[in-house]
Write an enzyme that holds these catalytic residues in place. Structure first.
Site, PDB file in Angstrom:
ATOM      1  CE  LYS A  92     -10.917  -0.247  10.704  1.00 20.89           C
ATOM      2  NZ  LYS A  92     -10.349   0.470   9.600  1.00 20.89           N
ATOM      3  CG  ASN A 128      -0.171  -0.092   2.495  1.00 20.54           C
ATOM      4  OD1 ASN A 128       0.557   0.831   2.835  1.00 20.54           O
ATOM      5  ND2 ASN A 128      -0.293  -1.205   3.205  1.00 20.54           N
ATOM      6  N   PRO A 135      -2.746 -12.068  10.598  1.00 17.08           N
ATOM      7  CG  PRO A 135      -0.810 -12.405  11.852  1.00 17.08           C
ATOM      8  CD  PRO A 135      -1.390 -12.586  10.479  1.00 17.08           C
ATOM      9  CG  ASP A 136      -6.427  -6.885  13.850  1.00 12.61           C
ATOM     10  OD1 ASP A 136      -5.608  -6.159  14.463  1.00 12.61           O
ATOM     11  OD2 ASP A 136      -7.468  -6.446  13.346  1.00 12.61           O
ATOM     12  CB  ILE A 137      -0.390  -6.627  14.701  1.00  9.59           C
ATOM     13  CG1 ILE A 137       0.152  -7.425  13.508  1.00  9.59           C
ATOM     14  CG2 ILE A 137       0.699  -6.407  15.750  1.00  9.59           C
ATOM     15  CD1 ILE A 137       1.178  -6.671  12.675  1.00  9.59           C
TER      16      ILE A 137
HETATM   17  O1  PMT Z   1       2.744   6.252   6.455  1.00 14.47           O
HETATM   18  P1  PMT Z   1       2.140   7.552   5.965  1.00 14.47           P
HETATM   19  O2  PMT Z   1       2.335   7.746   4.479  1.00 14.47           O
HETATM   20  O3  PMT Z   1       2.614   8.712   6.777  1.00 14.47           O
HETATM   21  O4  PMT Z   1       0.563   7.451   6.162  1.00 14.47           O
HETATM   22  C1  PMT Z   1       0.030   7.385   7.450  1.00 14.47           C
HETATM   23  C2  PMT Z   1      -1.138   6.367   7.553  1.00 14.47           C
HETATM   24  C3  PMT Z   1      -2.284   6.855   6.698  1.00 14.47           C
HETATM   25  C4  PMT Z   1      -0.665   4.990   7.071  1.00 14.47           C
HETATM   26  C5  PMT Z   1      -1.513   6.281   9.076  1.00 14.47           C
HETATM   27  O5  PMT Z   1      -1.911   7.561   9.513  1.00 14.47           O
HETATM   28  C6  PMT Z   1      -2.617   5.256   9.303  1.00 14.47           C
HETATM   29  O6  PMT Z   1      -3.783   5.526   9.145  1.00 14.47           O
HETATM   30  N1  PMT Z   1      -2.211   4.013   9.699  1.00 14.47           N
HETATM   31  C7  PMT Z   1      -3.133   2.864   9.849  1.00 14.47           C
HETATM   32  C8  PMT Z   1      -3.357   2.221   8.505  1.00 14.47           C
HETATM   33  C9  PMT Z   1      -4.298   1.030   8.588  1.00 14.47           C
HETATM   34  O7  PMT Z   1      -3.867  -0.060   8.303  1.00 14.47           O
HETATM   35  O8  PMT Z   1      -5.496   1.295   9.054  1.00 14.47           O
HETATM   36  P2  PMT Z   1      -6.704   0.213   9.178  1.00 14.47           P
HETATM   37  O9  PMT Z   1      -7.900   1.041   9.469  1.00 14.47           O
HETATM   38  O10 PMT Z   1      -6.720  -0.680   7.983  1.00 14.47           O
HETATM   39  O11 PMT Z   1      -6.272  -0.652  10.429  1.00 14.47           O
HETATM   40  C10 PMT Z   1      -6.734  -0.365  11.760  1.00 14.47           C
HETATM   41  C11 PMT Z   1      -5.636  -0.604  12.751  1.00 14.47           C
HETATM   42  O12 PMT Z   1      -5.327  -2.001  12.821  1.00 14.47           O
HETATM   43  C12 PMT Z   1      -4.350   0.100  12.466  1.00 14.47           C
HETATM   44  O13 PMT Z   1      -3.798   0.573  13.688  1.00 14.47           O
HETATM   45  C13 PMT Z   1      -3.450  -0.991  11.883  1.00 14.47           C
HETATM   46  O14 PMT Z   1      -2.067  -0.754  12.184  1.00 14.47           O
HETATM   47  C14 PMT Z   1      -3.958  -2.219  12.618  1.00 14.47           C
HETATM   48  N2  PMT Z   1      -3.840  -3.499  11.880  1.00 14.47           N
HETATM   49  C15 PMT Z   1      -4.513  -3.688  10.708  1.00 14.47           C
HETATM   50  C16 PMT Z   1      -4.439  -4.901  10.079  1.00 14.47           C
HETATM   51  C17 PMT Z   1      -3.666  -5.940  10.655  1.00 14.47           C
HETATM   52  N3  PMT Z   1      -3.560  -7.120  10.075  1.00 14.47           N
HETATM   53  N4  PMT Z   1      -3.020  -5.713  11.807  1.00 14.47           N
HETATM   54  C18 PMT Z   1      -3.087  -4.523  12.432  1.00 14.47           C
HETATM   55  O15 PMT Z   1      -2.481  -4.340  13.482  1.00 14.47           O
END
Ligand code: PMT
Length: 401
Positions: free
Chosen positions: A337, A210, A305-307
């Site tokens: 979330k 991504n 896995p969802d860390i």
């Molecule tokens: O890196 P930059 O270019 O500066 O951009 C910043 C950002 C947009 C990446 C950052 O601000 C951000 O939003 N990060 C989270 C991105 C994300 O994966 O969001 P999500 O809504 O899909 O996931 C929700 C949360 O679960 C996040 O904290 C993610 O780290 C966590 N996650 C998701 C999937 C997974 N398998 N394991 C996780 O831990």
């Protein structure tokens, strides 16, 4: 030896004889590693020429609010967002009054109104002007707005009088500016942080990933270090250098990130999950480069896995902060979330082609239990510092920001 590495300092110079000291201040800020941009008021320009500041800062000097050339390069809004700190040195009695009134009819006061960077003033004026009730009231208003005040000192004045009102020396101002970043709000804490994208291999040359650049996560890591924390940063592939004093562990895939987090989480009391972790990975990784023999190709994917959720569910879970990257219904999805992943706090941002990902700026909505707080658009460096302060407060007083 002070450090202002990678810091953006906007130096405002208003009309006072002390403006001659600001030339040396630019040199000292630069020597400490800062990028410096100077904004001169018309009064300031009477004392020192723009050329002096341009030569010393290595950047063009801005003066006019309505300047088509400047608008094309860096407008007052861009300058307001660029700055980590706005230091007004010297701050004349007139400029202090204008700042207290919230004026926006010259470039420097408009920038001060449009920023959410820290503002500091270094007053410089005649001692009678300094003790005047109007100045006292103006300064009180500025303190109520969290505007920092550096000095003034006392002593001989250019007008021949003796008393308070002398601008502090350049080395004192550079030191006080560096101190702004060392907040200590997380001292004694151990922060584990993820940042950047993950890459999920398809074959030896291709992967799913991504647009995360890591900028947001690295900015938080930097701010957490400056707030006094011990920081371990588990990073997906990025082009960024690790902030000084941060322990960085490089990973590629979500599974590697998961393993690294689980290995380090027991030593941490705060976990911040900024990484854009791939939700799915290919079921099979081809041993050789996949050939384009067919018109269509179907990739079978399985969940990673969802860390974040796994950390939040640990028996002795650290204070757990997740991000939510959404393209619509930001608050609603982020709140889902917050609850479904069982975290202490969610930091939500809208993402898209030109939003959040890869950019130097972001706009954040913070949700925790019954609370929410909107952080206005700012550089990721400024937001990183705001976030570490909010996390420090929230950790100590759960259920209120
Ligand atoms: O890196 P930059 O270019 O500066 O951009 C910043 C950002 C947009 C990446 C950052 O601000 C951000 O939003 N990060 C989270 C991105 C994300 O994966 O969001 P999500 O809504 O899909 O996931 C929700 C949360 O679960 C996040 O904290 C993610 O780290 C966590 N996650 C998701 C999937 C997974 N398998 N394991 C996780 O831990």
């Amino acid at each position: 030896m002070i450090s202002l590495n990678n810091k953006h300092i906007l130096l405002g110079v208003s009309g006072s004889i002390a403006a001659y000291k600001s030339a040396e201040l630019v040199r000292q800020l630069k020597n400490a590693g800062a990028s410096v941009r100077v904004v001169l008021t018309s009064g300031g320009a009477e004392f020192v020429t723009p050329l002096t500041f341009q030569a010393l800062s290595g950047n063009p000097v801005s003066s006019e609010l309505l300047d088509t050339a400047a608008e094309a390069a860096m407008s007052h809004i861009e300058l307001a967002r660029w700055a980590d700190v706005i230091l007004i040195a010297p701050a004349s009695a007139n400029f202090i009054a204008r700042l207290a009134q919230g004026r926006a009819d010259d470039l420097l006061s408009a920038i001060c109104l449009a920023t959410n960077a820290t503002i500091a003033i270094a007053p410089a004026m005649n001692q009678q002007m300094w003790v005047n009730a109007a100045t006292r009231e103006n300064l009180q208003q500025l303190r109520q707005r969290d505007i920092l005040q550096f000095g003034p000192g006392e002593g001989d004045q250019a007008c021949g009088e003796v008393g308070p009102g002398r601008m502090l020396e350049a080395n004192q101002l550079a030191r006080l500016t560096a101190d702004i970043f060392e907040t200590g709000s997380l001292s004694g804490h151990t922060v584990l942080l993820t940042a950047g994208p993950t890459q999920e291999s398809i074959d030896p040359v291709r992967y799913l990933s991504n647009r995360s650049s890591g900028k947001m996560g690295y900015a938080i890591a930097q701010a957490a270090i400056e707030a006094g924390a011990k920081v371990t940063l588990i990073s997906g592939p990025t082009a960024l250098a690790a902030p000084p004093r941060v322990e960085r562990i490089n990973v590629r895939s979500a599974q590697q990130m998961f393993d690294a987090v689980m290995q380090h989480v027991t030593n941490s009391d705060i976990f911040i999950s900024t990484a854009a972790v791939a939700d799915y990975r290919p079921v099979n990784i081809a041993g050789q480069k996949i050939k384009k023999t067919e018109d269509t190709l179907i990739l079978e994917l399985q969940r990673n896995p969802d860390i974040l959720a796994r950390v939040a569910a640990l028996e002795n879970a650290p204070f757990t902060v997740g991000f939510a990257a959404e393209t619509e219904s930001l608050e609603q999805h982020a709140r889902e979330k917050l609850e479904s992943k069982g975290v202490d706090m969610i930091i939500a941002n809208l993402v898209g082609e030109d939003i959040a990902f890869e950019r130097d700026e972001n706009t954040l909505l913070i949700l925790a239990a019954d609370n929410k707080q909107q952080l206005a658009t700012a550089s990721k460096r400024v937001l990183g510092r705001q976030l570490t302060d909010i996390i420090a407060k929230q950790k100590n007083t759960p259920r209120s920001i």
